[in-house]
Design an enzyme around this catalytic site. Sequence first.
Site, PDB file in Angstrom:
ATOM      1  N   CYS A 117      98.594  85.232  -7.441  1.00 56.10           N
ATOM      2  CA  CYS A 117      98.284  84.038  -8.231  1.00 56.10           C
ATOM      3  C   CYS A 117      96.969  84.240  -8.972  1.00 56.10           C
ATOM      4  CB  CYS A 117      98.201  82.810  -7.337  1.00 56.10           C
ATOM      5  SG  CYS A 117      97.807  81.292  -8.257  1.00 56.10           S
ATOM      6  N   CYS A 152      94.598  81.156  -9.108  1.00 58.11           N
ATOM      7  CA  CYS A 152      93.921  80.825  -7.854  1.00 58.11           C
ATOM      8  C   CYS A 152      92.803  81.817  -7.542  1.00 58.11           C
ATOM      9  CB  CYS A 152      94.922  80.825  -6.704  1.00 58.11           C
ATOM     10  SG  CYS A 152      96.320  79.725  -6.928  1.00 58.11           S
ATOM     11  N   ASP A 153      93.148  83.102  -7.561  1.00 51.37           N
ATOM     12  CA  ASP A 153      92.249  84.122  -7.031  1.00 51.37           C
ATOM     13  C   ASP A 153      91.429  84.849  -8.086  1.00 51.37           C
ATOM     14  OD1 ASP A 153      93.361  83.457  -4.590  1.00 51.37           O
ATOM     15  OD2 ASP A 153      94.893  85.012  -4.708  1.00 51.37           O
TER      16      ASP A 153
END
Length: 514
Positions: free
Chosen positions: A341, A344-345
């Site tokens: 992701c 997200c990361d």
Amino acid sequence: MLDSNLKQQLDTYLQNIINPIEITVSINGSKKAEELLNLAREISELNDKIDLIVDENPQGRAPQMAIAPKGETPRVRFAGIPMGHEFTSLVLALLQAGGHPSKAEPELLEQAKGLTSTLNFEIYISLTCQNCPEVVQAMNLMAVLNPNVTTTMIDGALFQDEVNEREIMAVPSVYLNGELFGQGRMSLAEILNKVDTGASEKQAAALAEKAPYDMLVVGGGPAGASAAIYSARKGIRTGVVAERFGGQVSDTMAIENFISVKETEGPKLVANLEQHVLDYDVDLIKTQKAVRIEKKDFIEVELENGAVLKSKTIVLATGARWREMNVPGEQEYRNKGVAYCPHCDGPLFKGKNTAVIGGGNSGIEAAIDLAGITKHVTVLEFSDTLRADDVLVKKAESLPNVTIIKNAMTTEVLGDGQRVIGLKYTDRRTDESHLVDVAGIFVQIGLVPNSEFLRDTLELTNRGEILVNAHGETSMPGVFAAGDVTTSPYKQIIISMGSGATAALGAFDYLIRN
């Protein structure tokens, strides 16, 4: 900090505060601390039930904002500036601390109030992570309801020393009483089930008592939601059982091809889907995974906790998950540099070299996003052409810190025992092996159907997709299927919704005829 429109909206929300609350801001002289203090001042000026306290000699993290009912020790904290996706988490924390009731299911609220263990949660997030707010909001609510629970949202980009010390390379990463509790999206129900001893057995007993359905939908993504709505509109007893409502759409950031909706985000679409389903008389069962189906007098669906649900017809809409590379080192360094992701990361790799595996829309979109955060992005595409839309390819090719390599077969993830340090790939034209030094590898190479539990039950393709006909029928009478888990050639949200409707109508027709 807040523009006039946002301030006006916030003012409207804060009118729902019932009891006085206090915001305590811990500052340390930094620019971020000044920003956080300014945000807190703007909030406190909007409502006379909000008092502001400034802690200029903090003993813990700073900058930090703590929220509590007036006169109580704070149990909800934000280490960092809760803007971006976490602004909603801040607003909910203010309202709930001020006595405004949560919209969570009553049984979950009672379960949270009944926890007797001391639980101190630390949630490492990034402000661009669309999965993080659900975790933050769930744990904040638990802390508001129960004096045994405390929770702190920690912006990983702001507290890099902690991120490095704990070797956090994926968000959300949750620590409970100092030990790693979990990573990735978690709902309130999932968290409570994990910390509440005996919850699984209680739920299994309650589920086993449910009467048979006319139609039971297994899966809560777009296909499952569509099937449930079409079923309920027929006036028959309808249920939905899902491990995670929303499925992969919950992890999707920008959605720009959903007809009639110019632009939206996955979590927003999922919230609308759930509300639409619940507008009808549908029994929605979440956080439960199906492990077996069997045809007897009814079609039985066995869940992971041992409970068995019965129905006259079934619609399987279990969706798909990210495909893995299946190369040495991938599993060893999952969440230690190998990620799935980018939204997200990605912020955890600020200023570092990264790689994206896959040249489809997801891969090229990931490269474009990462280019604005990381030092350099290398895109590796197995084929000799990129499958992404032309507009995305042109954008990626225009970025100075993006390199696209075609005919590249990833062969190994390299690490130092703690984290990713590089990867190897083979040039398929020359058979030469190459090394790329990267700290993060984002895998975007398509989907794998969630059908393993059906291998000995239904006819599947060699890729694991459920074979269906034009009506959504599978090889087992009374069992229908829809969405990404089937042989549908195009894995798109709008197509999944259509196939969900088709399967539900097919199942209804089966009920009439049988």
